[in-house]
Design a protein around this motif. Structure first.
Motif, short mmCIF file in Angstrom:
data_model
loop_
_atom_site.label_atom_id
_atom_site.label_comp_id
_atom_site.label_asym_id
_atom_site.label_seq_id
_atom_site.Cartn_x
_atom_site.Cartn_y
_atom_site.Cartn_z
N ALA A 91 -36.96 -38.32 6.32
CA ALA A 91 -38.35 -38.04 6.69
C ALA A 91 -38.43 -37.51 8.11
N ARG A 92 -37.30 -37.54 8.83
CA ARG A 92 -37.26 -37.04 10.22
C ARG A 92 -37.24 -35.51 10.19
N SER A 93 -38.28 -34.92 10.70
CA SER A 93 -38.41 -33.46 10.61
C SER A 93 -38.15 -32.74 11.93
N GLU A 94 -37.87 -33.49 12.98
CA GLU A 94 -37.60 -32.84 14.27
C GLU A 94 -36.29 -32.07 14.20
N GLU A 95 -36.24 -30.97 14.93
CA GLU A 95 -35.03 -30.15 14.94
C GLU A 95 -33.84 -30.95 15.46
N SER A 96 -34.07 -31.83 16.43
CA SER A 96 -32.99 -32.63 17.01
C SER A 96 -32.39 -33.57 15.96
N ASP A 97 -33.23 -34.10 15.05
CA ASP A 97 -32.73 -34.97 13.98
C ASP A 97 -31.88 -34.17 12.99
N ARG A 98 -32.37 -33.00 12.65
CA ARG A 98 -31.62 -32.13 11.73
C ARG A 98 -30.25 -31.78 12.32
N ILE A 99 -30.24 -31.44 13.60
CA ILE A 99 -28.98 -31.10 14.27
C ILE A 99 -28.04 -32.31 14.27
N ARG A 100 -28.59 -33.49 14.54
CA ARG A 100 -27.77 -34.70 14.55
C ARG A 100 -27.15 -34.96 13.19
N GLY A 101 -27.95 -34.79 12.14
CA GLY A 101 -27.44 -35.00 10.79
C GLY A 101 -26.32 -34.03 10.45
N LEU A 102 -26.50 -32.77 10.80
CA LEU A 102 -25.49 -31.76 10.51
C LEU A 102 -24.24 -31.97 11.36
N GLU A 103 -24.42 -32.35 12.61
CA GLU A 103 -23.26 -32.58 13.49
C GLU A 103 -22.47 -33.80 13.05
N THR A 104 -23.12 -34.75 12.40
CA THR A 104 -22.42 -35.93 11.90
C THR A 104 -21.51 -35.57 10.72
N GLY A 105 -21.81 -34.45 10.07
CA GLY A 105 -20.97 -34.00 8.96
C GLY A 105 -21.70 -33.64 7.70
N ALA A 106 -23.05 -33.75 7.69
CA ALA A 106 -23.81 -33.34 6.50
C ALA A 106 -23.70 -31.83 6.31
N ASP A 107 -23.63 -31.41 5.05
CA ASP A 107 -23.56 -29.98 4.75
C ASP A 107 -24.94 -29.37 4.58
N ASP A 108 -25.93 -30.22 4.29
CA ASP A 108 -27.29 -29.74 4.12
C ASP A 108 -28.23 -30.89 4.53
N TYR A 109 -29.44 -30.53 4.91
CA TYR A 109 -30.41 -31.51 5.41
C TYR A 109 -31.74 -31.19 4.77
N VAL A 110 -32.28 -32.13 3.99
CA VAL A 110 -33.52 -31.91 3.25
C VAL A 110 -34.58 -32.88 3.76
N ILE A 111 -35.72 -32.34 4.17
CA ILE A 111 -36.79 -33.15 4.75
C ILE A 111 -37.72 -33.66 3.65
N LYS A 112 -38.01 -34.96 3.70
CA LYS A 112 -38.97 -35.57 2.78
C LYS A 112 -40.39 -35.29 3.26
N PRO A 113 -41.35 -35.13 2.35
CA PRO A 113 -41.18 -35.03 0.90
C PRO A 113 -40.63 -33.66 0.51
N TYR A 114 -39.92 -33.60 -0.59
CA TYR A 114 -39.29 -32.36 -1.03
C TYR A 114 -39.58 -32.16 -2.52
N ALA A 115 -39.40 -30.94 -2.98
CA ALA A 115 -39.54 -30.64 -4.40
C ALA A 115 -38.21 -30.95 -5.08
N VAL A 116 -38.27 -31.68 -6.19
CA VAL A 116 -37.04 -32.04 -6.90
C VAL A 116 -36.26 -30.79 -7.31
N ALA A 117 -36.97 -29.75 -7.75
CA ALA A 117 -36.30 -28.51 -8.17
C ALA A 117 -35.50 -27.91 -7.01
N GLU A 118 -36.05 -27.99 -5.81
CA GLU A 118 -35.33 -27.45 -4.64
C GLU A 118 -34.07 -28.27 -4.37
N LEU A 119 -34.18 -29.59 -4.47
CA LEU A 119 -33.01 -30.43 -4.22
C LEU A 119 -31.92 -30.16 -5.26
#
Length: 233
Positions: A91-119
């Motif tokens: 649910a964290r939508s800040e750019e800094s959170d996205r960067i942290r998630g990706l730098e930790t090793g995530a390949d993709d970062y999806v912000i809640k709420p999201y469309a199931v079809a997109e996921l």
């Protein structure tokens, strides 16, 4: 996605602590032909990773106990799980959170709420990289071509006759040429974890695959590594 043999069905580990969200995602993933393992927290996720490594991890950031960020960090630290794609939900939508998630090793970062079809589309995108045969891709190695959607295999342009087990075995080997697979790993990937099959069965089917691949001529593309297993090339 067409229904696949259970052993070839893409395996998704879903780590999400919200029951309603987890059940909804699991239902939709299974409807698309995925095999889904559910975990309600980070500790369950770690156990699932060790017991039955998935092809893709869908991982919530905010989990009780071991957080999604920590789970991702541990997954990347272990050689046997380092290459598994991770899609992080947050649910964290800040750019800094996205960067942290990706730098930790995530390949993709999806912000809640999201469309199931997109996921689902993002899961398939990660699978195209990790296990292309499971999403109908055409695999090529030297003069061998395998079409996972039509179940056709050719070598130097000649159509080869492979049984269903030999086809699945070749698909696994062609996804990662050069990798040495142990008999136990091939049993899990080709026959499925629930199959009660002796490891010597692997040797029998590798022999059949060898014969089929060389039926129209050409050198033996399969390599037997004494005490370790088999590889392509």
């Amino acid at each position: 996605m067409a229904a696949a043999h259970p052993a070839l069905a893409p395996h998704v580990l879903l780590v999400e602590d919200e029951p309603a969200q987890r059940e909804l995602l699991a239902y939709n993933l299974e409807a698309e032909g995925f095999r889904v393992t559910q975990a309600a927290d980070g500790d369950e996720g770690l156990v699932a990773l060790r017991e039955d490594p998935p092809d893709v991890v869908v991982l919530d950031w905010m989990l009780p106990g071991v957080s999604g960020i920590e789970l991702c960090r541990r997954l990347r630290a272990r050689p046997e799980t380092r290459a598994i794609p991770v899609i992080m939900l947050s649910a964290r939508s800040e750019e800094s959170d996205r960067i942290r998630g990706l730098e930790t090793g995530a390949d993709d970062y999806v912000i809640k709420p999201y469309a199931v079809a997109e996921l689902l589309a993002r899961v398939r995108a990660q699978l195209r990289r990790a296990r292309p045969a499971t999403v109908g891709q055409i695999l090529e190695w030297e003069d061998i071509t395998l079409d996972a959607e039509t179940h056709r295999v050719t070598r130097a342009g000649c159509r080869l006759k492979l049984g269903p087990t030999e086809f699945r075995l070749l698909a696994v080997l062609m996804e990662k040429p050069g990798r040495v697979w142990s008999r136990e790993q091939l049993l899990d990937r080709v026959w499925g974890r629930e199959a009660y099959v002796d490891t010597r069965t692997v040797d029998v089917h590798v022999g059949r695959l060898r014969k089929a691949l060389m039926a129209e001529g050409g050198s033996d593309p399969l390599r037997t590594v004494r005490g370790a297993g088999y590889s392509l090339g």
